[in-house]
Design a protein around this motif. Structure first.
Motif, PDB file in Angstrom:
ATOM      1  N   ARG A 227      19.384 -17.140 -11.975  1.00  0.00           N
ATOM      2  CA  ARG A 227      18.494 -16.220 -11.258  1.00  0.00           C
ATOM      3  C   ARG A 227      19.285 -15.009 -10.779  1.00  0.00           C
ATOM      4  O   ARG A 227      20.344 -15.118 -10.182  1.00  0.00           O
ATOM      5  N   GLN A 229      18.527 -11.078  -8.827  1.00  0.00           N
ATOM      6  CA  GLN A 229      17.491 -10.350  -8.075  1.00  0.00           C
ATOM      7  C   GLN A 229      17.799  -8.863  -8.108  1.00  0.00           C
ATOM      8  O   GLN A 229      18.905  -8.434  -7.743  1.00  0.00           O
ATOM      9  N   ASP A 231      15.920  -5.168  -7.007  1.00  0.00           N
ATOM     10  CA  ASP A 231      14.792  -4.521  -6.327  1.00  0.00           C
ATOM     11  C   ASP A 231      13.745  -5.540  -5.886  1.00  0.00           C
ATOM     12  O   ASP A 231      12.531  -5.363  -6.094  1.00  0.00           O
ATOM     13  N   ASP A 232      14.207  -6.626  -5.285  1.00  0.00           N
ATOM     14  CA  ASP A 232      13.319  -7.680  -4.769  1.00  0.00           C
ATOM     15  C   ASP A 232      12.497  -8.361  -5.862  1.00  0.00           C
ATOM     16  O   ASP A 232      11.485  -9.008  -5.577  1.00  0.00           O
ATOM     17  N   GLU A 233      12.917  -8.207  -7.117  1.00  0.00           N
ATOM     18  CA  GLU A 233      12.240  -8.871  -8.220  1.00  0.00           C
ATOM     19  C   GLU A 233      13.204  -9.856  -8.874  1.00  0.00           C
ATOM     20  O   GLU A 233      14.389  -9.538  -9.085  1.00  0.00           O
ATOM     21  N   ASP A 234      12.719 -11.039  -9.204  1.00  0.00           N
ATOM     22  CA  ASP A 234      13.560 -12.069  -9.802  1.00  0.00           C
ATOM     23  C   ASP A 234      13.533 -11.988 -11.326  1.00  0.00           C
ATOM     24  O   ASP A 234      12.479 -11.813 -11.940  1.00  0.00           O
ATOM     25  N   PHE A 235      14.728 -12.131 -11.897  1.00  0.00           N
ATOM     26  CA  PHE A 235      14.885 -12.234 -13.351  1.00  0.00           C
ATOM     27  C   PHE A 235      15.719 -13.480 -13.634  1.00  0.00           C
ATOM     28  O   PHE A 235      16.480 -13.941 -12.773  1.00  0.00           O
ATOM     29  N   TYR A 236      15.582 -14.008 -14.841  1.00  0.00           N
ATOM     30  CA  TYR A 236      16.286 -15.251 -15.171  1.00  0.00           C
ATOM     31  C   TYR A 236      16.962 -15.129 -16.536  1.00  0.00           C
ATOM     32  O   TYR A 236      16.311 -14.832 -17.549  1.00  0.00           O
ATOM     33  N   GLN A 266      15.892  -5.467 -21.711  1.00  0.00           N
ATOM     34  CA  GLN A 266      16.000  -6.651 -20.873  1.00  0.00           C
ATOM     35  C   GLN A 266      17.439  -7.155 -20.832  1.00  0.00           C
ATOM     36  O   GLN A 266      17.988  -7.421 -19.759  1.00  0.00           O
ATOM     37  N   TRP A 273      23.910  -5.998 -14.554  1.00  0.00           N
ATOM     38  CA  TRP A 273      23.935  -6.739 -13.288  1.00  0.00           C
ATOM     39  C   TRP A 273      25.157  -7.655 -13.251  1.00  0.00           C
ATOM     40  O   TRP A 273      25.857  -7.723 -12.231  1.00  0.00           O
TER      41      TRP A 273
END
Length: 349
Positions: A227, A229, A231-236, A266, A273
């Protein structure tokens, strides 16, 4: 008084280590001498055969020598084995190279590579045997699964391949192109015709040891569905690995269908990150592998994914025949090299 009472276990362990180490050194020395002997025999017979310019001379002399040497020294010097030695000397013409390799590779290793038709493939397998310490069995398995043809480096011009192999020989550091593959063979997962991405992940984790072997040397599993994060959005991230030889994190994204252009953005997001938050001092930038059930070659070429550190590869959960796979790979290699010849070769990492 029993032996156990008067024997120091630490002393016994130390003596065992000394004995085992000496035996290992002796075995290596014997192997090196035998391998060099076989090369010298092959070179000498080869010169004799070349000296005789009449038809049939070569076959006559090899057969006669085989009968005589077998009678005096045993089956190891049969006509068949003499032919192996001649081939050995033909494809490895430099004695100093054979002398060096024989300290690391056995005669059985050489027998696995001397009849490969493509010199670059032969050099590739020899270098990886040295680098990764493959057993003869592992070498045979890698050949059977067409490892050279599946590596990203095989799509490059010959000059680039030789440069990468020489760099591996000089530094012991492989480039990503020497480790990345296309396709990845995942037949060991036992998946049927219909499955979801989560099923694919589950199967990989159940067979993680086999999957690591297929990925290549130096890979260590880090996380599943990592996981992140933004901008307060979760990606996996589907699967996250670390490769100690490349000194990089490697993110893997699993896709059931064919490659789509949006997958690039993506993966770039994941890699940037990871570079900002997970890459440590002294490490190289993270790599991404997008594993798809099918590829869109022109899209991938136009997107120039390699410049972003992204490798797109197919995976096969059911293997075609070896002949069909070989034909597919040779076609892909020829097409890729033709495209590269039309422009400049990609810079090496």
């Amino acid at each position: 008084m029993s032996d156990r009472a008067v024997t120091d276990p630490a002393l016994v362990a130390e003596l065992r280590q000394l004995i085992d180490a000496a035996r290992q050194r002796a075995a290596v020395a014997v192997n090196a001498e035998l391998t060099l002997l076989y090369w010298q025999i092959g070179r000498r017979i080869h010169r004799e055969v070349l000296a005789g310019k009449r038809a049939g001379y070569g076959e006559e002399i090899v057969s006669a020598l085989g009968r005589q040497l077998t009678h005096e020294y045993g089956r190891g010097f049969s006509t068949k084995n003499l032919r192996h030695m001649i081939r050995f000397a033909e494809v490895f013409p430099e004695e100093n190279i054979v002398s060096t390799l024989s300290r690391q590779l056995s005669w059985s290793h050489f027998l696995e590579v001397i009849y490969l038709k493509e010199p670059l493939a032969r050099e590739f397998y020899v270098r990886l045997c040295q680098e990764e310490g493959w057993s003869v069995r592992r070498l045979r398995e890698r050949k059977e699964t067409l490892l050279f043809e599946r590596t990203a480096i095989s799509r490059k011009p010959e000059e680039t391949i030789r440069h990468e192999l020489q760099r591996l020989d000089d530094t012991g550091q492989p480039s990503p192109q020497l480790l990345l593959k296309d396709p990845y063979l995942l037949d060991f997962l036992g998946l049927n015709d219909r499955y979801l991405e989560r099923d694919l992940e589950d199967a990989i984790l159940r067979e993680i040891e086999h999957f690591l072997l297929e990925l290549g040397a130096g890979f260590t599993f880090v996380a599943r569905q990592r996981r992140i994060q933004i901008d307060d959005e979760d990606f996996y991230i589907d699967l996250l690995f670390y490769n100690r030889k490349l000194r990089r994190l490697v993110a893997i994204d699993l896709k059931l269908g064919r490659f789509k252009a949006e997958y690039k953005g993506q993966m770039e997001l994941y890699l940037r990150w990871l570079a900002r938050h997970e890459q440590e001092a002294g490490e190289n930038p993270p790599l991404g592998i997008i594993l798809c059930a099918g590829k869109q070659h022109e899209q991938i070429e136009l997107l120039e994914l390699d410049k972003s550190g992204i490798h797109v590869a197919e995976y096969l959960t059911v293997l075609p025949s070896r002949e069909a796979l070989q034909a597919k790979l040779h076609q892909s290699i020829a097409a890729a090299r033709a495209r590269l010849q039309g422009g400049q070769d990609e810079p090496t990492d």
